[in-house]
Structures are given as structure tokens and as C-alpha cells.
Design a protein around this motif. Sequence first.
Motif: not given
Lengths: 226, 220
Positions: A1-6, B148-156, B194-196
Motif C-alpha cells: 500500500m502506498s500512502t502519504l502520512t501527515i 486512515e488515522y491513528r494517535g498516541m496510545d501510550k508511552y513506553l 491517504f491510501d493511494t
Amino acid sequence: MSTLTISTADGTITNTEVDSAGLLNSNDGSVSAAPVAIGSVTIPSGAKPIFGAAGIPLFSTSGVPVFESVIDETDNIDGYQVIGEATITIDWSASGISDLDCCAYWADNSGSLIGWSHGSGGLANDNYTAWWTGDDTGNGPETIALLTASSRRSSKETSPFQYKVHLNFYGNGLGGTPAASVTITRGAVTLSKIITPSTNQGQAATISDPSATITFSSDGTPTTIA
Amino acid sequence: MASHRYESRFRFCAALYNTSTNSFLQKSSVGTSSSNNASTAPKATTGLPASGYAYYGAYNNYWLIAQNSHNSLNSKGLNPTTAKAWNDYIWSLVPNNIKFFYNSSLITTIGASGYHEVTVGILKYMIGLGFWHSVDIVNGMDDAITIEYRGMDKYLFDLDGGGATVAMTGWYSATITSGSTFSCGMFEPLEIRFDTDNLPSGENIGIVMQNGTTKYLFLN
């Protein structure tokens, strides 16, 4: 999968500013996606481009064919820079030998070879989209750029998806210790292997020469190099 | 919906490290999440702060308290006077100090997401903090686009007390139809990709960042 992440980590997603009254601005603005038209491009003679939307061939201003899926661009649409999808870098600079020869192909299609013994740069063909640099550096590195994403990989490829790179020192007569590193990079994934190429002086690389085999997952991510 | 960092929502992990014995005295393994709405924050315990309500996260004897750092300018109190009045919208307009307490003692004031540490005597206080950040994604294409998106879950925390690294959540997926807006939010560092592979074939797309100056093209 090719992606661009911001990310907030690199500033492509900005933090809310505080105004002089000590209040946060209510809106940093959104991130938006919009259609972009490709402007005029320069096509080097003798090279076969990949065609983009509306049948327009895509090249960077440096003359490198644009076959990649992600391109970094700021203000000038004709000045975009290829970030790349997958790149194979072959480096024999530590060997002390000049002029390494290459023969590379998708494992299921060994009849469609690319490499420095098979021309001086260009695309393999429509089905096996790949680009290799000209045989223009005596001590390396030289690169092969490859489309590996499922949507762009040749439909003739079947699992396991493997790409083979065979190497031979054309210029072994100059001495040194034969060794070369083969590195595959795609996104955040980098895999590398050092192999000992053949030393058949004055002969082109063939599929009988020592090789590195790169295996990709179905989505095009390199998983192993052996 | 605004696109911005919510400084009233935060998540943190904290650890207390003895630099003399090279051992942890306390350590949060997961961290404690604040609720999604400041109005639900309970009244703080004694000393955290001394009066009023506070928006806070806590783990054992660690406390992170959000306070209005510009109360002299914006006519809002240092701490909420009531829980109900300080809803998420109000807090989102107010820049907050995040004050770190240990056993009701103020250790330090933290101003940004990320890893922070302060050493007092032989004790090192280690804090991984992430503010909630929400961004609107506007799809101006003729076709749907998948993000798709994600964020901080925890610090190790490093076993040798040398610092900490952020562990991210898994990727969440959303498909935005043509002309629609999707608001995605996570604790910082927020990442959106962004998933191309999921773009309509042949589309050339510019991604306009919040600063308005950087564009990215996808050639599919």
C-alpha cells in the motif's frame, strides 16, 4: 500500500495558534483533497513514459519517467519530485571493482529482463513497470525503481511475489574484492543483503549469476531479502 | 466543527524513577485517559487545585491538571467554577496550562504534547502527554477517498530510566464521500494517511495542508 502520512509531529498538521487576547483561534483550517491537473511536461526522446490521467505522459523536470504513486510537490506543478514507491539500490563501492552488471526480473516472468546488460535505462514494458538508471557510474550505487503495489503490479505475477537481482562484475580485471549490497526500500521498510557477484570479466550478467531475491507481500510491502 | 488541538482533553503516562538506585518507584503501564468531555470532569481532590473543578487525568499519586493560563485576558477563571459550565466547546477556546502534581505537590508545568521529564533531587519525573487533536478532512474530489488515522496510545518507559517512546494506536479507517467532510481526532501525535491504492484510477490529487502552502500529488 502506498500512502502519504501527515502528522502533528512534523508540522503538516498544525497546532492551534493563540491570539493576543489569550484565546485559541477557533479553527486551524481543514485538510482538503482536490483534483489537480498536470501541466506541460518535457518528454525525453527514446524513453517510454507512464501515462497519467487524460492520457498525459508523466515525467519529472529532470527527465526521469514518473511511474511512482506518490509525488511531493510544493508550488510549481512541473517541479514535482518523485518520492518513490519501491527502490532497489545496488552498491558495490566497497569492492574496489568498477562496472557491475545487473540482470533483474520478476520471478514469474524471467523473460522480461531489465538491467545494465539489457539497455541503458528505460521501462521494462507496460506489464512489468520498472525503471533502472543508466550504466553510468563505475563504482555505484545504481538503482532500480519498481512498482510493487497490488494495483500496479503485473497481473501475470502470482504469489509469492518475488523480484530477483543477479549481479556480475563486468570489470573484474581491475582487481578488488567482489561484493555488493542490494537494498530494497519501500516507505518505512528497508531490507538489505550483501552478495558476492560473479567475476566474469567482459560478460553481461545473466540469470545464472549470484542473486538476491526480494519477496513482497500481496500489498507490495517487501518482507524478506535472501 | 473546528480543526484544532483540544487542550482540555489529554492523555498521559507517568513514571517516577529513583536515579540513586536506578529503579522505578512507580510507573503507569497504560496511562489514564481523560473523558471526552470536560463537563464530566469531577471535582478535584484537596490541593488539586484547592478550589473549583478541574479537568484532570490521574494515575496513582500522579495528577495532571488543566488550568486556564490566560484567565486575566479572557475573563474565565483559573479553574472551572462548575462542572457543567465548562463544556468541551468552552475549554477548546481557552489555552490551558497542564500542571503536573505528585502527591499534591506541583512538580512542573507542561505546555505541549510529547515526552517531558524533570529531576528533583534523586527523583526523576517522567511524563508522556498527548493533547486531543481534531482535524477536518474535506474531500473536494468527484470520487470517495479513503483515509486512515491513528494517535498516541501510550508511552513506553525505558527500563534504564533514560526516557520514553510513544506507542501508537492501530489505524482507523474512514471513507469520505465526494464533497463531504470527516472529522478525525486522536491524542497527539495525530497521524493521517491517504491510501493511494484506494484512490480512483487515473486521479491526480492535491492534498492541501492546514498551513495552505504544501501540496502533495498522488498519481495513480
